[in-house]
Write a protein that holds these residues in place. Structure first.
Motif, mmCIF file in Angstrom:
data_model
loop_
_atom_site.group_PDB
_atom_site.id
_atom_site.type_symbol
_atom_site.label_atom_id
_atom_site.label_comp_id
_atom_site.label_asym_id
_atom_site.label_seq_id
_atom_site.Cartn_x
_atom_site.Cartn_y
_atom_site.Cartn_z
ATOM 1 N N ILE A 249 1.052 -1.141 0.014
ATOM 2 C CA ILE A 249 -0.042 0.071 0.011
ATOM 3 C C ILE A 249 0.735 1.236 -0.066
ATOM 4 C CG2 ILE A 249 -1.505 1.432 1.260
ATOM 5 C CD1 ILE A 249 -2.694 -1.437 2.469
ATOM 6 N N HIS A 250 1.996 1.220 1.066
ATOM 7 C CA HIS A 250 2.789 2.458 1.049
ATOM 8 C C HIS A 250 3.442 2.850 -0.300
ATOM 9 C CE1 HIS A 250 5.366 5.158 3.398
ATOM 10 N NE2 HIS A 250 6.220 4.918 2.654
ATOM 11 N N GLU A 251 4.094 1.872 -0.844
ATOM 12 C CA GLU A 251 4.716 2.083 -2.126
ATOM 13 C C GLU A 251 3.957 2.266 -3.533
ATOM 14 O OE1 GLU A 251 7.809 2.905 -1.746
ATOM 15 O OE2 GLU A 251 8.456 2.140 0.282
ATOM 16 N N GLY A 254 0.409 4.789 -1.681
ATOM 17 C CA GLY A 254 0.745 5.953 -0.986
ATOM 18 C C GLY A 254 1.527 6.965 -1.367
ATOM 19 N N HIS A 255 2.758 6.640 -1.935
ATOM 20 C CA HIS A 255 3.777 7.668 -2.576
ATOM 21 C C HIS A 255 2.982 7.954 -3.905
ATOM 22 C CE1 HIS A 255 6.479 8.132 0.356
ATOM 23 N NE2 HIS A 255 6.825 6.764 0.525
ATOM 24 N N ALA A 256 2.248 7.189 -4.765
ATOM 25 C CA ALA A 256 1.977 7.499 -6.024
ATOM 26 C C ALA A 256 0.714 8.636 -5.834
ATOM 27 C CB ALA A 256 1.150 6.378 -6.877
ATOM 28 N N ASN A 454 9.884 5.093 9.212
ATOM 29 C CA ASN A 454 10.929 6.080 8.484
ATOM 30 C C ASN A 454 10.562 6.220 7.088
ATOM 31 O OD1 ASN A 454 10.533 3.441 7.418
ATOM 32 N ND2 ASN A 454 12.447 2.614 8.063
ATOM 33 N N CYS A 455 9.366 6.848 6.835
ATOM 34 C CA CYS A 455 9.219 7.288 5.259
ATOM 35 C C CYS A 455 10.267 8.566 5.107
ATOM 36 C CB CYS A 455 7.891 7.516 5.235
ATOM 37 S SG CYS A 455 7.455 8.009 3.556
ATOM 38 N N GLY A 456 11.087 8.465 4.248
ATOM 39 C CA GLY A 456 11.808 9.564 4.020
ATOM 40 C C GLY A 456 11.530 10.490 2.603
HETATM 41 ZN ZN LIG Z 1 7.694 6.276 2.132
#
Ligand SMILES: [Zn+2]
Length: 484
Positions: A249-251, A254-256, A454-456
């Motif tokens: 989900i995150h990658e 989320g980022h999209a 740790n989402c940078g």
């Molecule tokens: Zn991230």
């Protein structure tokens, strides 16, 4: 603190700012970590400071100070105004902020046990017990166990009439066993990798997972992986557990869906997005997944790491569908980016790390809504498949479209039964195709929130936290077992 905030705001206004906000942040953290029975990180830290953001001549300026006094805040406002004036000379267009109502409010993370009041010996005691179990098998060469706690008190004021006080508390714990032998290195973690699970709650999270009760199984699985067969390769049905689904989900969602990436303002850390407005505006909408895929952003969900009262624009936390019944519905916006996609108001995704960073568009809590399935029934219904548990590696392209993810352990399913484990399981896919292959989701009883701490993102780099909820979920005909 209200008086100090007002000093900063008034100073900015008198120097020509059309807009200003100030965030005063008191931050406290504690980390307790063991490596092979030895404390390797007993860290506690504190910080206190203020960040001031202004708009002058249609451009942003930002400055921060670790001296929270009236004189220092005034000087910091003046610095922010100077920076805004300088950036106004190179601006492409004026910053326009979506409107929001003024609010005076206090918001606190609900919790039962204050982790900062739990004695260090108690924390170390539990971690040592876990460590002893993990290292009982000499094939386990590295046993790591850790807890982390953070408390953040924020005072926020802006020229639009808001004054907000927030008191946030985050807690987390977890461990891993790394086994070496047979020419292999294998790791198993609990309750998830990358430092355990974290939530906005108190020390009660340590009791919420049966940390001790799972240590033996985790150790034995790490050792068993050393001699386990390799992941089969080919197309088959894939079931992801909660922690691996959270990474998915995150990658890939989320980022999209960070609107700054969509417009190319942000491209660091592998980052633009395929999810362009023209796709969204297609007749009939853009099919992001199958009709059972409902991905919901929710900064009000209890326990989420991004569960807050208000974001750093002073916009109230919200719940909205990013993908509804498989169709793309919304991006993550801020007061600045919402107007770019003709939204009247921000959906509250502007957050900064600490007092000394400017807020940027951030993934909120984002979850796949549970379905109807019991876990056993889902396995029984799968003829030729593999379960992948707990994330180990990830790689995704610049547009968040093609990815390859690896998990710690795979469990092979033949004719509705788990027949054994495999090592180094991985899978690849294309974002909308993969979500389009989602055909079964387990029910609420199997659903949990999995924290990312740790989402940078950004330049200078900032770290943010958020949670992704999920229950075990099946995707049909996925390509697995790609040899690297
Ligand atoms: Zn991230």
């Amino acid at each position: 603190m209200k008086a100090e905030c007002l000093e900063a705001i008034d100073a900015a206004k008198s120097l020509g700012a059309n807009y200003a906000d100030v965030r005063v942040i008191e931050y406290r953290r504690e980390g307790v970590a063991l490596r092979n029975g030895h404390p390797c990180n007993l860290a506690s830290g504190q910080s206190f400071g203020a960040g001031i953001r202004v708009i002058v001549n249609g451009a942003w300026g930002f400055a921060s100070t670790n001296q929270v006094t009236a004189a220092s805040l005034k000087a910091t406002s003046a610095r922010a105004v100077e920076i805004a004036k300088a950036s106004a000379q190179v601006k492409k267009q004026d910053v326009r902020l979506a409107p929001k109502p003024p609010v005076e409010d206090i918001w606190c993370t609900p919790f039962t046990i204050d982790p900062f009041k739990v004695p260090l010996e108690q924390k170390l005691g539990l971690l040592l017990q876990i460590d002893t179990i993990l290292r009982k098998n000499p094939a386990v060469k590295v046993a790591s166990a850790a807890m982390q706690f953070a408390r953040e008190k924020q005072w926020y004021m802006d020229t639009d009439g808001s004054f907000i006080v927030q008191d946030l508390l985050r807690s987390g714990a977890g461990y891993s066993a790394t086994a070496v032998g047979n020419g292999e290195v294998q790791i198993r973690s609990y309750p998830q990798s990358w430092g355990g699970n974290h939530k906005c709650m108190g020390y009660e999270i340590v009791h919420a997972y049966d940390l001790l009760g799972n240590a033996e199984r985790i150790r034995d699985e790490a050792v068993a992986l050393l001699t386990a067969p390799a992941c089969p390769s080919g197309r088959m049905d894939l079931i992801l557990d909660g922690p691996q689904l959270a990474l998915q989900i995150h990658e890939s969602v989320g980022h999209a869906n960070e609107l700054d990436r969509v417009f190319g303002y942000e491209a660091n850390y592998a980052g633009r997005s395929f999810m362009l407005p023209e796709l969204h505006n297609r007749k009939g909408g853009f099919k992001y997944g199958s009709p059972i895929v409902n991905l919901v952003a929710d900064c009000t969900v209890p326990g989420g790491l991004a569960t807050i009262g208000y974001d750093d624009d002073g916009v109230r936390a919200q719940r909205f569908h990013v993908v509804q019944n498989g169709i793309h519905n919304e991006w993550f916006t801020t007061r600045e980016t919402a107007p770019l996609v003709d939204r009247e108001v921000s959906n509250g995704c502007n957050r900064a790390e600490g007092f000394n960073n400017i807020p940027i568009t951030r993934i909120p809590n984002l979850s796949l809504m549970p379905g109807e399935w019991e876990y056993d029934a889902l396995i029984a219904d799968t003829k030729d498949g593999i379960i992948m548990e707990v994330n180990k590696s990830w790689s995704i392209d610049q547009m968040r479209l093609n990815f390859q993810f690896g998990a710690e352990i795979g469990r092979v399913i033949k004719d509705g039964k788990i027949t054994g484990i495999v090592k180094n399981p991985n899978y690849q896919g294309n974002t909308p195709e993969f979500w389009g292959a989602c055909d079964a989701i387990c029910n609420q009883d199997h659903w949990d929130l999995w924290g990312v701490i740790n989402c940078g993102k950004g330049q200078p780099g900032q770290t943010a936290e958020m949670s992704h909820g999920g229950a075990p979920t099946r995707f049909r005909g996925v390509e697995v077992g790609i040899r690297g």
